[in-house]
Design an enzyme around this catalytic site. Structure first.
Site: not given
Lengths: 100, 464, 475
Positions: B69, B144, B168
């Site tokens: 990420k 996210s 997330s």
């Protein structure tokens, strides 16, 4: 309970504190949105709570986490790395527009 | 040869390299090629590392590509947190998580898209365009860590690293039909993870198998001298615990099924029935209503956000504060408000007190049960743009994830089937603090029993 | 007539001399280092970097708290203090808000003027209350040049202790003495250079002035004396002026004196001084407005989530307490008692821990040595003190060398007594004229003999002794 709407001044004061510049539309939007959020989170008042000054230790037993007073160069940055991402520099200094 | 690789787990790929069926280099190029081909459709990656050799692991024979990420600092590899503020930021240092990956034979193949600063549950707040859900390109992958979940679901990477503040990892895992593990707060170091909510943030994994999740956690977990909140608790051998025969008492709380879509409820209850048949005991439990967790979470997270984003002034790196998107601005403003003089006690302090209440509540419940079972999300993947209909979109999508996040508990989301739109449904297992081993054990039992109904494997569209 | 009483409170920042910075392991000593060469992701505030506190800095703050008679909070924590300034890389300073390491202390300072001659002067003391002592991180350094402000982050993250007093001062002399005494104590503890000019000790003083002298006030004041601790706070003026950036004790006094006069002038005109921050112009000797305090700054403090709390258990606190050395006032009293020193000399010797230690060691060594040589030294302690204070012998010598020198000076007088007697009887024989003159009543004639004796002794004799010896031989 009526919906709370923040005043324009309140929003602008907050914006100044956090160094954001907002346009007219944003100010209006935040007046409303911040008010709505505040309405939502009011529900916490329904719960009785005790004073706590240390919620941390209730799920994370760590206290007194320190490092020994010793110098380590392991993480110290080389000059080129220090300024690699700076948009502006003057010699070996970072710079901003004069503030005083 | 390529058909052999598709869908293989990390453990299986390591075996392929060990038995010389494929080289590390070929494997890297296999994924590089897939990313080049499919990423334009998905927008899962923001940065792709074309040069396979990531500095430190030249000597490693086994090299497994992994996606990370874009909020983990990677030395020499652009790291943006999906915000234009950091659009050209190249970290001069390595996060502990990525360092551990490199040290253990992984190569970072790319950095994945996310909601800007991890603010959101759909990747739509990314300044670089949303990621699409591999199950339906008109839908979002959740967020996210949406780029990481989509990359794993479409097999652009065998696994990915994500981060969770509240949901997330679990929510995009559920919406993309992969396995998402959020460890206990403090189990994995946050050093080098661009901070969102510092008292909540937690690195974790998105994988196709439970074994891979256990394998990665074994690598990532442990005390880090650079993170004072990382735990010095011993890291057990998760791969070993995984295979122990265990029976658990499982807690089910009514509150976690309110306002949950019928199809999701149905699938989760089917799984619960199955667990019962497998010999686990069920027990109804009562937990503080998740709506309070939302409030606690909203206050604490935004206070921390408003503080954590204060360093972005454009002086030492990145662009100045004009570059913040509207979601970041909104959170900064609200955070500043709740911390403001005169409101601190009413909001922030009160939230900390309720947080303690929630923690105590879980403590009570975990005296009666070993693990808690609940749906991961109240609905399945939404269409792009739909979030605007929900003023509290992020918080509502994460309503079932926030209690555990607020309490710092570990949890895993597993695929338990598809809904009528052929979209994955997720179920989560929440455990005691540092009980990742037990969570993984039960998840592994379910994987053996159901193979997750093929959800993690049936994405034929993404086969070459 | 109306009278005015100044109300002064101090905030003193002291940079600790730890090896490493407060929250990372970069070197804390930034003096003379090229700019931005002692920085890492933590003190440069890079995304994702996290602070871990320096144990020594925490221990030293507790130590200082103990030395200033504070209560140590058993649970203490760090908080974030938010404001934007280019020298603050994170947009917040890690500081301490509502649970500082130490609170409610008191600090006693000697205030009597010493008379160098008086032998047994009673010292008088004043006590000032310490509100709190907390630990935080220093900011970077700014240099203003042309249209730009340059930033060096070498200082960013250096441990900084903040000592806040109650507004207990009413004159600048006390402030100066307080600061001098504080400096002495901190140097005793060996935790900081505490140098105003180098900026390792920095002062902000909050000055305001209140009216007294009308009867209502007096009555209230009298009633409040009973309740010492809540005394002054109830009665504080509605404003305060902060004076910043002063880099010597002398200027502190000048700045406060100027400021008091300025404020009284305003009050006499019926105006209330504006709440603001003022600087001090050393050349002109005046304070000047720096910036108005904008609508009460709002630092939005909250507990630093990156650092777990500190819990100090009793055992640990005892260990720290043991590390508090004997402080100057206790030493001073002991020197007067134990060594029979004059208070003023004891005061001078105890100003610097190294000098005091030196004094004690030399005294002990001299005692042993003189016993060995059966040399009688009167007022041994005072003798050593004299040599150190009057700088008759350089205290840069090793203790043993110093003792040697003392003995050299003291020894000849007594050992050569026989020789001296012989010398004098010889001189009497040789200088008959002078002897006769003396006997005739010309008392001054004896000085000629003394002069001759001194010349023979190459100036090492004690004229008083010589005179008495001559007299005893002649009379």
């Amino acid at each position: 309970m009526g919906k709370k709407i923040l005043s324009k001044e309140e929003v602008l004061h907050l914006a100044k504190l956090v160094k954001l510049t907002l346009d007219e539309g944003e100010v209006k939007k935040y007046q409303k949105q911040l008010g709505e959020t505040l309405d939502y989170i009011k529900n916490l008042k329904e719960l009785k709570t005790k004073k706590t000054n240390n919620y941390f230790s209730s799920f994370h037993n760590a206290v007194n986490v320190f490092f020994k007073d010793e110098i380590s160069k392991k993480r110290q940055l080389f000059k080129e790395d220090v300024f690699k991402n700076a948009k502006k520099r003057r010699g070996n200094y970072f710079i901003v527009e004069r503030i005083l | 040869m390529i058909m052999e690789i598709f869908g293989k787990s990390i453990i299986e790929l390591i075996d392929l390299i060990k038995t010389k069926k494929i080289s590390s280099k070929e494997l890297y190029h296999y994924f590089l090629k897939r990313i080049k081909k499919y990423n334009p459709k998905l927008n899962a990656f923001l940065t792709v590392v074309e040069d396979r050799i990531n500095k430190t692991n030249r000597t490693n024979k086994i090299e497994i590509p992994i996606a990370v990420k874009d909020n983990f600092c990677t030395q020499g590899i652009r790291t943006t947190a999906s915000s234009r503020v950091l659009e050209d930021f190249i970290p001069p240092y390595e996060s502990t998580v990525t360092q551990k990956l490199i040290d253990n034979g992984f190569s970072i193949i790319g950095k994945t898209n996310m909601d800007a600063w991890a603010h959101g549950s759909s990747t739509e707040t990314s300044d670089f365009g949303p990621t699409k859900n591999p199950w339906d390109l008109s839908r979002v992958p959740g967020g996210s860590s949406g780029g990481s979940a989509a990359a794993v679901a479409a097999y652009l990477s065998p696994a990915a690293i994500g981060s969770e503040t509240a949901g997330s990892i679990r929510q995009p895992a559920a919406w993309c039909g992969v396995i998402g593990l959020k460890p206990t707060y403090g189990r994995v170091s946050r050093y080098g993870l661009i901070a969102m909510g510092s008292s909540l943030d937690c690195p974790g994994s998105l994988t196709r198998t439970v074994e891979d999740a256990a394998f990665l956690l074994g690598i990532l977990a442990g005390k880090d001298d650079y993170d004072a909140t990382s735990s010095s608790k011993e890291v057990p051998n998760y791969l070993k615990i995984l295979k122990e025969k265990k029976k658990y008492t499982l807690g089910i709380a009514k509150e976690y099924f309110e306002e949950v879509d019928e199809e999701i409820k149905e699938k989760v209850f089917q799984m619960i029935e199955r667990l019962k048949k497998m010999g686990h005991r069920l027990k109804e439990i009562k937990l503080i209503h998740p709506k309070y967790s939302i409030s606690v979470y909203t206050i604490i997270q935004r206070a921390e956000v408003s503080s954590n984003l204060a360093r972005y002034d454009g002086v030492r790196y990145g662009n100045n504060r004009h570059y913040f998107g509207s979601e970041a601005k909104r959170r900064i403003m609200l955070g500043a408000f709740t911390l403001s003089y005169g409101y601190y006690d009413a909001y922030y302090k009160k939230a900390q007190e309720v947080r303690k209440l929630i923690i105590d509540d879980f403590n009570q419940v975990f005296k009666q049960v070993d693990l808690i079972i609940a749906p991961t999300t109240p609905i399945t993947a939404l269409k792009l743009g739909e979030w605007e209909k929900y003023p509290f979109f992020g918080e509502l999508m994460d309503v079932l994830n926030e209690p555990a996040a607020v309490a710092g508990l570990p949890a895993i989301s597993l695929p338990v089937g598809l809904d009528k739109n052929n979209l994955p449904i997720g179920m989560q297992i929440i455990g005691r603090w540092f009980d990742e081993g037990e969570i993984l054990n039960l998840a592994y039992q379910l994987e053996k029993e159901t193979e997750f109904f093929g959800v993690t494997k049936i994405l034929e569209d993404w086969k070459d | 007539m109306e009278k005015y009483q100044p109300v002064i409170g101090l905030e003193i920042h002291v940079e600790l001399k730890t090896l490493a910075k407060m929250f990372c392991q970069c070197p804390a000593d930034y003096f003379g280092k090229p700019p931005n060469t002692q920085v890492c992701p933590v003190c440069l505030g890079l995304p994702g970097a996290l602070p871990v506190p320096n144990q020594k800095a925490v221990e030293w703050t507790v130590l200082l708290g103990k030395a200033l008679n504070c209560q140590i909070n058993k649970i203490s924590k760090f908080d974030r203090k938010h404001y934007f300034y280019p020298d603050l890389p994170k947009g917040y300073q890690i500081s301490q808000y509502d649970q500082p390491i130490a609170v409610n202390g008191k600090f006693q300072i000697p205030i009597s003027k010493f008379q160098t001659n008086s032998n047994n002067q009673k010292l008088s003391f004043k006590t000032f209350r310490i509100r709190r002592i907390h630990l935080e991180e220093d900011t970077g350094k700014l240099i203003h040049s042309g249209g730009q402000t340059l930033i060096d982050f070498n200082r960013s993250g250096v441990p900084l202790v903040e000592i806040v007093t109650e507004p207990d001062f009413d004159n600048s002399d006390d402030v100066k003495r307080f600061l001098e005494e504080l400096q002495v104590i901190i140097r005793y503890l060996d935790i900081s250079d505490c140098d105003m000019e180098k900026g390792t000790m920095r002062l902000e003083s909050n000055v305001s002035v209140r009216k007294i002298g009308n009867s209502k006030f007096e009555i209230r004041n009298r009633a409040k004396i009973k309740n010492q601790n809540s005394k002054k706070e109830n009665d504080l003026p509605s404003y305060k002026v902060e004076i910043k950036n002063i880099n010597s004790f002398r200027f502190v006094k000048q700045a406060i004196d100027y400021e008091i006069k300025r404020q009284i002038k305003l009050l006499e005109k019926g105006e209330t001084p504006i709440q603001e921050t003022r600087g001090f112009d050393e050349k002109k000797g005046v304070t000047f407005s720096q910036r108005r305090k904008e609508e009460a700054t709002d630092y939005r403090y909250f507990p630093e989530p990156d650092i777990p709390p500190m819990v100090f258990n009793d055992h640990w606190l005892e260990e720290i307490t043991k590390q508090v050395p004997e402080l100057p006032q206790a030493r001073l009293e002991r020197y007067v008692k134990e060594f029979g020193l004059r208070s003023y000399d004891a005061f001078l010797l105890t100003r610097d821990r190294k000098i005091a230690d030196y004094f004690e060691k030399v005294t002990l060594k001299l005692k042993i040595k003189s016993q060995k040589l059966s040399l009688k030294v009167k007022n041994l302690g005072q003798t050593v003190a004299n040599f150190i204070v009057n700088k008759k012998i350089s205290p840069r010598l090793s203790e043993d060398e110093f003792v040697e020198k003392i003995i050299e000076v003291l020894k000849p007088k007594e050992v050569d007594e026989k020789k001296l007697d012989q010398l004098i009887s010889q001189l009497i024989k040789l200088n008959k004229k002078a002897v006769e003159d003396y006997k005739k009543g010309k008392k001054n004639a004896i000085m000629f003999l003394v002069g001759e004796a001194m010349r023979e002794l190459k100036g090492k004799g004690d004229p008083q002794i010589i005179i008495s010896k001559i007299k005893s031989q002649l009379d």
